[in-house]
Write a protein that holds these residues in place. Structure first.
Motif, mmCIF file in Angstrom:
data_model
loop_
_atom_site.group_PDB
_atom_site.id
_atom_site.type_symbol
_atom_site.label_atom_id
_atom_site.label_comp_id
_atom_site.label_asym_id
_atom_site.label_seq_id
_atom_site.Cartn_x
_atom_site.Cartn_y
_atom_site.Cartn_z
ATOM 1 N N PRO A 141 11.955 -16.282 12.107
ATOM 2 C CA PRO A 141 11.256 -17.118 13.099
ATOM 3 C C PRO A 141 10.762 -18.451 12.546
ATOM 4 N N PHE A 142 10.237 -18.440 11.336
ATOM 5 C CA PHE A 142 9.639 -19.681 10.844
ATOM 6 C C PHE A 142 10.682 -20.712 10.439
ATOM 7 N N GLU B 237 13.378 -15.010 21.539
ATOM 8 C CA GLU B 237 12.649 -14.162 20.601
ATOM 9 C C GLU B 237 13.285 -12.788 20.664
ATOM 10 N N LYS C 241 14.219 -8.839 18.483
ATOM 11 C CA LYS C 241 13.855 -7.930 17.410
ATOM 12 C C LYS C 241 15.077 -7.141 17.000
ATOM 13 N N GLU D 211 4.386 0.387 7.687
ATOM 14 C CA GLU D 211 3.142 -0.234 7.268
ATOM 15 C C GLU D 211 2.058 0.828 7.377
ATOM 16 N N THR D 212 1.257 0.916 6.341
ATOM 17 C CA THR D 212 0.145 1.849 6.428
ATOM 18 C C THR D 212 -1.120 1.047 6.577
ATOM 19 N N TYR E 35 2.355 3.068 10.466
ATOM 20 C CA TYR E 35 2.989 2.425 11.602
ATOM 21 C C TYR E 35 4.417 2.078 11.207
ATOM 22 N N PRO F 186 10.846 -8.853 13.840
ATOM 23 C CA PRO F 186 10.966 -10.001 14.732
ATOM 24 C C PRO F 186 11.865 -11.093 14.164
ATOM 25 N N LYS F 187 12.778 -11.563 14.990
ATOM 26 C CA LYS F 187 13.684 -12.645 14.587
ATOM 27 C C LYS F 187 13.822 -13.620 15.753
ATOM 28 N N VAL F 188 14.468 -14.715 15.488
ATOM 29 C CA VAL F 188 14.777 -15.652 16.560
ATOM 30 C C VAL F 188 16.293 -15.766 16.675
ATOM 31 N N THR G 20 16.433 -18.603 2.878
ATOM 32 C CA THR G 20 15.297 -18.593 1.959
ATOM 33 C C THR G 20 15.738 -17.925 0.661
#
Lengths: 902, 112
Positions: free
Chosen positions: B10-11, B32, B34, B44-45, B51, B57-59, B83
């Protein structure tokens, strides 16, 4: 002689053509009159009259040309009736025309023939015609089945034909339909309207409202009239006012708002050549300039125009809701509670059912006391009650003449913060306060954004509505599963979050950047509410930087340290980070339905989770996986030398604060662990090396923190004595007391790589000092030098020392901002040491000629410093020491330069 | 004509957009989205609760271009969206059989 059929058709065509062009011409005249200043009411009356003329004329013509039998039927047993808006004589230029052909069975064949002739004519004119052919009985039966038909016939108006028939219809309709089952009718109409709100906007403050169907639009006025007609059989607003059912003031507000909307609607219709009812951005601009609104420096003409629009529609909506509510008969429980004595609470307030009010005898007392007023709302919040709408209006009227200074007292502020803290309906209560114009007494700027539109395609609501909605969204987020919900529930000081949400956009509508204006507004609000330095800093940061997290998460790479570290540094603490996350999410959600997507949420969460360890410096469960992974990488680095087993590495890593693990390359960690393994009690290992990439020397000091007190300060002293400039330092005290400190220093004595002897000498000196074989003070005096050759700015920046005791549970945090001088770090750390504090972690950073240093300290027992007086002493002492040192430096420099010039 | 579909971080959108405009791309569609590639999702904890982030998320950037421009577009997106770390995204190219500009009715490459 009768004309033959063909010529008759031709003749009819001709008159129709004439009528159509007459209508077009008439519309043009009306448009001209409107442009010249005619009111909306005039336009509607003129158009209604004109259309009446056309239709009645046509009816008569058709009758005249019909046979004798049909003529009798047409005069005695039929009539033409206007319904709905046309019945009310409220025809906008391109409104639909709703007519009904009413007949008795006696009319026989003549009825359908007559009706066809009349209606076809209207179609040919190009009207959108709603038509029907009914007997009185049809009417009453249909009305029972269809709500729309029932409503439209309530407004029936006689046009042509038999007046007796119309009167009979009218009498029977009101007896058999309108006066019956009024409650159910009103309920159904309210339900219908609610569905319309869902479709056309839940709020008055839409940026592109529909003048008829959005909340506060003309339909709300119709609702009031329908309810009034059903309950009181009063046909018009005037009727309601004359009979005292509608207060004089409400009547005036309603007629003003009605005229305002009527006129706009006429412009919209003419502008689009069709029944266009959406007040689009383009139309807003056109009308604002037509109405003569001028752009002012801080407010566009169009924004002033829309503020007026919202004022009228909000007023109309509120009056309508209140009135319709009164038209419903009370449900059983309310009838019962009316006879129960109202419960008195808190001395001044009364609870009846779900409604909170103030008894008449006490009203003046409450209205005159800012504190009691606030307590009224606080009670509504804490008990989940609604404040009586009449009382809200009374407060509003009363407050108009009261200065906001009366609300600037500590007591009032305390109650306000309780309201903001919640739990319960914080946003709902704030909204009621806004309606009563009470919120702007506490936050004066709020008055300036009432109905202030945001002239862009992005936002859907006005500034005040957006701000209140943002608070509601934050409350809603706290009830949701997932990480944002979790974070929301963890937030301490919700009042600061909610206040920041209320203030974040209040800087809009001025020339300057709204974040900058918002900063000043936040500072002012903090001062009014008597916030301490810590609270003020948090509030001001949240308002000033309310876009920072969104910008960083959506446009920058959170895996780039150059992005992450500045963001973490700006946010500084876990509490502020949490508040900023929720503020950002709530702000986006309050832009419009569906704007906060899961996609945006996941980017925000990603940035949050990446930043949290940076600012907390403490272990979270999230780190465990990372720890395992890291242990593997470190083991890989160690593999070729002393192959430490994975268990040992893991337990060693577990001793480090997370901040270290996140910010240190595995290779360096491996090097540190090798040293830790070698380290003996009572020893210190110091290693110096030159880092080509950074062009700086790097010293790593590994020892036990019980070796000597004030390790950090002693190392800083050695550096200063050696003439080294500390650029960056990382102070790590492991949980088991092992100290791992790294210093990035520049060596002004050597351009480029310093000789190895220099590095080893410095390292050896540090070891000696730490082991007590050399005193740092002696080194300092021996190594005293003239202030460096570096150019010193003539004026000094003010030194600033701030204490943050809220962020961390375990540490007191000292932030230092000052001019950078060689040896300054020693002065600071020495002062901290002298104060009996120990430094557990520090982040030293230099920006140009300024340092921004952060120290995590405890007392010698390892506890946070609690006493406010002690905290102030610490702050003042450090600041004093820094200033004394910097002043000496300037003096010394002046002596040198004056000495050399003489 | 080809329709080029790039899934990027996205960035990186601003950079990719500017770079594409610079080489003469006339317009683009941005969505937008995903999803996941080899990078997969991750867990993710937070405060002891796990979770699962299955989709990242991507664009998605879509550009329709004349065949001659395809190599430059691919090169430009690859360069500006990179990157170097995992999850930089992918580019898909498909044949485009027709294009119409609705306002004027123009067809083919003139409609791009």
């Amino acid at each position: 002689m009768a004309p033959d059929r063909e010529t008759l058709v031709g003749l009819l065509r001709k008159t129709e053509g004439d009528a159509a062009s007459a209508l077009a011409e008439h519309r043009q005249t009306l448009q001209q009159r409107l442009m010249e200043g005619a009111s909306g009411a005039e336009i509607m009356a003129a158009l209604t009259e004109f259309v009446d003329g056309l239709i009645v004329g046509r009816y008569r013509n058709v009758m005249r040309q019909a046979g004798e039998e049909a003529q009798v039927a047409g005069a005695q047993h039929c009539c033409l009736v206007a319904l709905g808006g046309y019945g009310r004589r409220e025809l906008a230029p391109y409104s639909d025309i709703d007519v009904m052909f009413l007949y008795r069975e006696e009319a026989g064949e003549a009825a359908p023939a007559l009706s066809r002739e009349v209606l076809h004519h209207l179609w040919d004119l190009g009207f959108q015609v709603g038509h029907s052919v009914r007997t009185i009985r049809d009417c009453t039966e249909l009305a029972a089945k269809d709500l729309t038909i029932r409503t439209s016939m309530m407004e029936a108006r006689f046009l042509a034909g038999s007046p007796q028939l119309f009167q009979e219809f009218h009498r029977r309709y009101f007896r058999q339909v309108v006066g019956r089952r009024t409650d159910r009718f009103i309920e159904q109409k309210m339900e219908e309207r609610r569905r319309e709100y869902e479709k056309f906007g839940e709020t008055v403050y839409l940026l592109e409202p529909n003048v008829k169907k959005s909340k506060g639009g003309l339909r709300d006025l119709h609702m009031l009239q329908w309810a009034g007609m059903a309950r009181f059989q009063a046909a018009t607003l005037q009727d309601l006012a004359d009979r005292g059912i509608l207060s004089r003031q409400d009547f005036l507000s309603l007629t003003e708002a009605r005229e305002f909307l009527w006129r706009i609607r006429a412009f919209l219709h003419f502008g689009a050549d069709m029944a266009q009812e959406i007040l689009s951005f383009d139309e807003q601009i056109r009308l604002a300039s037509l109405y003569g609104f001028q752009d002012r420096s801080h407010l566009l003409g169009v924004e002033q125009f829309m503020q007026q629009y919202y004022r009228h529609t909000m007023g109309l909506h509120e009056i309508s809701v209140r009135f319709v509510d009164r038209c419903r008969s009370m449900p059983a429980w309310r009838r019962l509670t009316r006879f129960l004595p109202a419960t008195k609470v808190d001395g001044c307030f009364e609870v009846a059912g779900q409604c909170l009010t103030v008894p008449a005898g006490l009203r003046t007392r409450v209205l005159d006391s800012p504190e009691l007023l606030l307590r009224l709302f606080e009670m509504a919040r804490s008990r989940g009650l609604k404040i009586d709408t009449d009382l809200l209006d009374e407060i509003h009227r009363h407050l108009d003449g009261v200065s906001d200074e009366a609300f600037r007292t500590p007591k009032v502020s305390r109650v306000f913060l309780r309201i903001l803290t919640g739990p319960g309906e914080v946003a709902g209560t704030l909204e009621a306060m806004h309606r009563a114009h009470l919120l702007e007494k506490l936050i004066p700027v709020f008055a300036t954004v009432r109905g202030l539109m945001q002239f862009n395609q992005y936002h859907k609501y006005t500034v005040d509505e957006h701000s209140l909605l943002a608070v509601a969204k934050a409350e809603a987020l706290a009830r949701e599963p997932g990480i944002i919900g979790e974070v929301c529930r963890e937030i301490r000081r919700r009042d600061l979050l909610h206040l920041a949400l209320l203030l974040h956009d209040l800087g809009k509508g001025r020339d300057a950047d709204h974040s900058e204006v918002g900063k000043a507004i936040a500072e002012e609000a903090a001062a009014r509410l008597g916030f301490d330095e810590q609270e003020t800093r948090t509030l001001v940061f949240l308002v000033h930087q309310h876009l920072l997290m969104a910008h960083t998460a959506f446009r920058r790479d959170p895996y780039d340290e150059k992005v992450l570290l500045p963001f973490a540094r700006a946010v500084a603490t876990p509490e502020v980070l949490k508040k900023l996350l929720v503020l950002t999410a709530a702000d986006i959600a309050a832009v419009g339905p569906g704007v906060l997507t899961k996609w945006k949420e996941s980017l925000l969460i990603e940035l949050y989770l990446r930043t949290l360890p940076e600012v907390s410096g403490e272990r979270t469960e999230a780190g465990l996986d990372r720890l395992k992974e890291l242990a593997g990488e470190v083991a890989h680095e160690l593999a070729d030398t002393e192959a430490g087993d994975l268990g040992w590495i893991e337990s060693q890593l577990g001793q480090f604060p997370l901040r270290y693990l996140h910010g240190t390359a595995p290779k360096r960690i491996a090097a540190h662990l090798r040293a830790v393994k070698r380290l003996q009690a009572g020893e210190a290992l110091v290693e110096g090396s030159f880092n080509e990439e950074r062009g700086a020397c790097e010293y790593t000091v590994i020892t036990f923190n019980d070796l000597t007190p004030g390790i950090f300060s002693k190392i800083a002293g050695v550096m200063a004595a050696q003439g080294l400039q500390i650029l960056d330092a990382q102070i790590i005290t492991r949980h088991d007391g092992v100290v791992v400190d790294t210093f990035q220093v520049s060596d002004p004595d050597y351009a480029g790589v310093p000789p190895i002897e220099r590095l080893t000498a410095t390292a050896a000196t540090i070891v000696k000092v730490l082991k007590g074989e050399e005193a740092v003070e002696r080194l300092m005096s021996r190594g005293s030098r003239l202030p460096s050759a570096r150019r010193l700015p003539t004026s000094r920046q003010a030194t600033e020392v701030q204490i943050d005791n809220e962020t961390s549970d375990r540490f007191t945090i000292i932030d230092v901002f000052a001019d950078d001088r060689q040896g300054l770090l020693y002065i600071i750390t020495h002062a901290i040491f002298q104060l009996g504090l120990s430094v557990h972690a520090a982040r030293i950073s230099t920006r140009l000629d300024q340092v921004a240093d952060v120290f995590y300290v405890t007392d010698q027992e390892g506890a946070k410093i609690a006493a406010p007086a002690r905290l102030e002493t610490i702050r003042a002492t450090i600041e004093k020491e820094i200033d004394r040192f910097l002043d000496q430096q300037v003096d010394a420099l002046e002596r040198v330069s004056s000495g050399s010039s003489s | 004509m080809k329709l080029i579909e790039a899934i990027i971080k996205p960035f990186k959108l601003d950079e990719v957009k500017d770079a594409l405009l610079e080489i003469g791309v006339q317009g683009m569609t941005v969505t937008e989205v995903k999803g996941f590639g080899r990078q997969k999702g991750h867990k993710e904890t937070y405060r002891g609760t796990e979770y699962t982030i299955e989709f990242v998320p991507k664009v998605k950037v879509e550009v329709a271009v004349a065949d001659s421009l395809v190599p430059r577009v691919l090169e430009t997106i690859t360069r500006s969206a990179k990157t170097g770390s995992i999850g930089d995204g992918k580019i898909f190219v498909r044949d485009l059989s027709a294009a119409v500009r609705i306002r004027t009715g123009e067809t083919g490459e003139t409609a791009l």
